[in-house]
Design an enzyme around this catalytic site. Sequence first.
Site, mmCIF file in Angstrom:
data_model
loop_
_atom_site.group_PDB
_atom_site.id
_atom_site.type_symbol
_atom_site.label_atom_id
_atom_site.label_comp_id
_atom_site.label_asym_id
_atom_site.label_seq_id
_atom_site.Cartn_x
_atom_site.Cartn_y
_atom_site.Cartn_z
ATOM 1 N N THR A 87 17.203 -6.206 6.009
ATOM 2 C CA THR A 87 18.805 -6.645 5.018
ATOM 3 C C THR A 87 18.964 -5.417 4.116
ATOM 4 O OG1 THR A 87 17.173 -8.024 3.978
ATOM 5 C CG2 THR A 87 18.730 -8.867 6.163
ATOM 6 N N GLU A 148 9.051 -14.604 4.563
ATOM 7 C CA GLU A 148 7.175 -13.564 4.952
ATOM 8 C C GLU A 148 7.721 -13.219 3.220
ATOM 9 O OE1 GLU A 148 5.575 -12.816 7.368
ATOM 10 O OE2 GLU A 148 4.414 -12.063 5.642
ATOM 11 N N LEU A 150 5.232 -10.892 2.558
ATOM 12 C CA LEU A 150 3.810 -10.056 2.784
ATOM 13 C C LEU A 150 4.472 -8.825 2.281
ATOM 14 C CD1 LEU A 150 4.767 -7.161 4.902
ATOM 15 C CD2 LEU A 150 4.025 -8.311 6.549
ATOM 16 N N GLU A 152 3.960 -4.548 0.999
ATOM 17 C CA GLU A 152 3.412 -3.811 2.041
ATOM 18 C C GLU A 152 1.903 -3.065 1.369
ATOM 19 O OE1 GLU A 152 6.055 -0.374 1.940
ATOM 20 O OE2 GLU A 152 7.588 -1.683 2.106
ATOM 21 N N ASN A 210 11.351 -12.901 -5.317
ATOM 22 C CA ASN A 210 11.076 -11.518 -5.869
ATOM 23 C C ASN A 210 11.758 -11.594 -6.686
ATOM 24 O OD1 ASN A 210 9.984 -10.705 -3.549
ATOM 25 N ND2 ASN A 210 11.109 -10.194 -2.075
ATOM 26 N N PHE A 251 1.231 -8.417 -12.211
ATOM 27 C CA PHE A 251 2.445 -8.296 -12.480
ATOM 28 C C PHE A 251 2.856 -8.122 -14.214
ATOM 29 C CE2 PHE A 251 5.050 -7.708 -8.118
ATOM 30 C CZ PHE A 251 3.800 -7.721 -7.648
ATOM 31 N N CYS A 262 12.219 -4.171 -1.139
ATOM 32 C CA CYS A 262 12.509 -5.481 -1.416
ATOM 33 C C CYS A 262 12.764 -5.635 -2.501
ATOM 34 C CB CYS A 262 11.802 -5.935 -1.349
ATOM 35 S SG CYS A 262 10.319 -5.758 0.529
HETATM 36 C C1 UGA Z 1 7.357 -7.360 -2.612
HETATM 37 C C2 UGA Z 1 6.474 -8.715 -2.434
HETATM 38 O O1 UGA Z 1 5.669 -8.383 -3.279
HETATM 39 C C3 UGA Z 1 6.306 -9.841 -1.794
HETATM 40 O O2 UGA Z 1 6.235 -10.809 -1.804
HETATM 41 C C4 UGA Z 1 7.171 -9.099 -0.917
HETATM 42 O O3 UGA Z 1 7.026 -10.027 0.489
HETATM 43 C C5 UGA Z 1 8.552 -8.165 -0.068
HETATM 44 O O4 UGA Z 1 8.752 -7.685 -1.615
HETATM 45 C C6 UGA Z 1 9.052 -8.619 0.389
HETATM 46 O O5 UGA Z 1 10.155 -8.712 0.199
HETATM 47 O O6 UGA Z 1 9.732 -8.316 1.987
HETATM 48 P P1 UGA Z 1 6.304 -4.753 -2.175
HETATM 49 O O7 UGA Z 1 7.951 -4.647 -2.198
HETATM 50 O O8 UGA Z 1 6.002 -4.572 -0.949
HETATM 51 O O9 UGA Z 1 6.475 -7.226 -2.058
HETATM 52 O O10 UGA Z 1 5.831 -4.665 -2.993
HETATM 53 P P2 UGA Z 1 5.268 -5.265 -4.718
HETATM 54 O O11 UGA Z 1 3.503 -5.323 -4.804
HETATM 55 O O12 UGA Z 1 6.286 -6.606 -4.627
HETATM 56 O O13 UGA Z 1 5.543 -4.269 -5.630
HETATM 57 C C7 UGA Z 1 7.135 -4.030 -5.906
HETATM 58 C C8 UGA Z 1 7.206 -2.741 -6.927
HETATM 59 O O14 UGA Z 1 6.467 -3.655 -7.612
HETATM 60 C C9 UGA Z 1 6.116 -1.983 -6.921
HETATM 61 O O15 UGA Z 1 7.130 -0.198 -6.887
HETATM 62 C C10 UGA Z 1 5.488 -1.752 -7.775
HETATM 63 O O16 UGA Z 1 4.602 -0.251 -8.363
HETATM 64 C C11 UGA Z 1 6.328 -2.699 -8.561
HETATM 65 N N1 UGA Z 1 5.041 -2.741 -10.081
HETATM 66 C C12 UGA Z 1 4.235 -3.392 -9.631
HETATM 67 C C13 UGA Z 1 5.577 -2.335 -11.206
HETATM 68 O O17 UGA Z 1 5.967 -1.648 -11.990
HETATM 69 N N2 UGA Z 1 4.115 -3.459 -11.884
HETATM 70 C C14 UGA Z 1 3.205 -4.623 -11.480
HETATM 71 O O18 UGA Z 1 2.829 -5.470 -12.485
HETATM 72 C C15 UGA Z 1 3.420 -4.650 -10.170
#
Ligand code: UGA
Length: 448
Positions: A87, A148, A150, A152, A210, A251, A262
Amino acid sequence: MTAPRIAVVGCGYLGAVHAAGMASLGFDTVGIDVDASKVEALAAGSAPFFEPGLDAMLRGAIDAGTLRFTTDAAGVDADVWFVCVGTPQQPGSNAADLTFVDAAVEALVPHLREGMLVVGKSTVPVGTAERLASVVEQTGARLAWNPEFLREGLAVTDTLAPDRLVYGVRHGDDVAVAALDAVYASILERDTPRIVTDFATAELVKVSANAFLATKISFINAIAEVAEASGADVVQLADAIGIDARIGRRFLNSGIGFGGGCLPKDIRAFRARSIELGADEALGFLDEVDRVNQRRRDRMVALVERELAAAGGGAVAMLGLAFKPDSDDVRDSAALEVAMRLAASHDVVAYDPEAGAPAARRAPELGIVASLDAALADATVIALGTEWREFRDLDPADVATRTAARVVVDGRNVLDRDAWSAAGFRVVAIGRPDRDPATTASHQEASA
Ligand code: UGA
């Protein structure tokens, strides 16, 4: 009760892992996707993207005979149909593009009949499930929304051992709940929390989660701006506030901010939907969350340019292009955007352990090399954009022998500043005071 046969529609980051996961639990599973090359790769046991542990899980299930992939839903007979299509953000709008979800459900209609369950897993604007239910229910089948969560890079673990299951069903639809319980039986046996609710709440749970995560990251990045203006250290601050269990340290990693397929598009779609619903004021803060996040990219570009100018010009070694480590996903990646913006007026040589090829497809003009040494060789400034283990574990004394660069700009606040400055590097970070090479660093520490 016989085990349900499962179909998974859409085999991207979410669907491919979900299909492999269900098959690894022993269910007869078919993954369906319109992209023939994706289906071919998956059927050969090799995911068309990088996800740790996925290839092994695919091969295990294919060898066990529980998993196959096809482009043609016509020959598929399943009891439970998971919808896992994307989406994305609509071009020119903040809203989600529901074309793929709508098309997937429409395409299922001829195959649906009483006793079957369609389960939406895609992240959708609240109200979508109710609308799709009317389409599905005309066939005699039922609909449930099962978002979901999850991540990546951790998708295999998150699929097989999620921290919660959320079922959005029509009020009192025990049949749908029982069907989902049958699918998730082994996960529920481990006392995984299960929340049974209505469609709207299930949809909102996902986007709220999110939005909260994005807000937490932008919160610490906003504090990083104040830390920079006042000479404070945002990393120590995050450690200190994170000890409070009500806040939590996860986070709260400051740097160039969030990207990926996402968080950025989900907060925009959530905001757009809230306005459609007339709750205009409720999520106005998400605009600010987005703006703080975009400003961090500007800041990284400015810091690298400042250091280049101070050094009298030269090339940038960009370490990392993926939106986060353990992924080759470059969708809305902060690191890739920073690299591209710098490359518009400077020499940039970029390296990423896994995302080089996807980044080259998106940014063919970017100089991307296949090894760290090739990136470091002629650099004046090293810029860290993605905190891969390969970069975190670098021995700065060794790096100093592989490059003439003596400045590192840490866009993820993960490098050991003492070790890097001791090895002769000036260390520049987001939301932290700059650290000059060792001699002055020890003085700064002593007076801190
Ligand atoms: C995110 C959510 O964490 C999942 O729970 C959700 O299922 C998923 O989106 C989705 O909607 O499908 P994801 O996109 O894999 O997962 O990545 P995250 O681990 O959440 O990280 C997202 C971004 O935030 C990355 O660019 C990461 O570098 C950044 N980030 C994360 C920070 O800048 N600081 C932090 O402390 C944590």
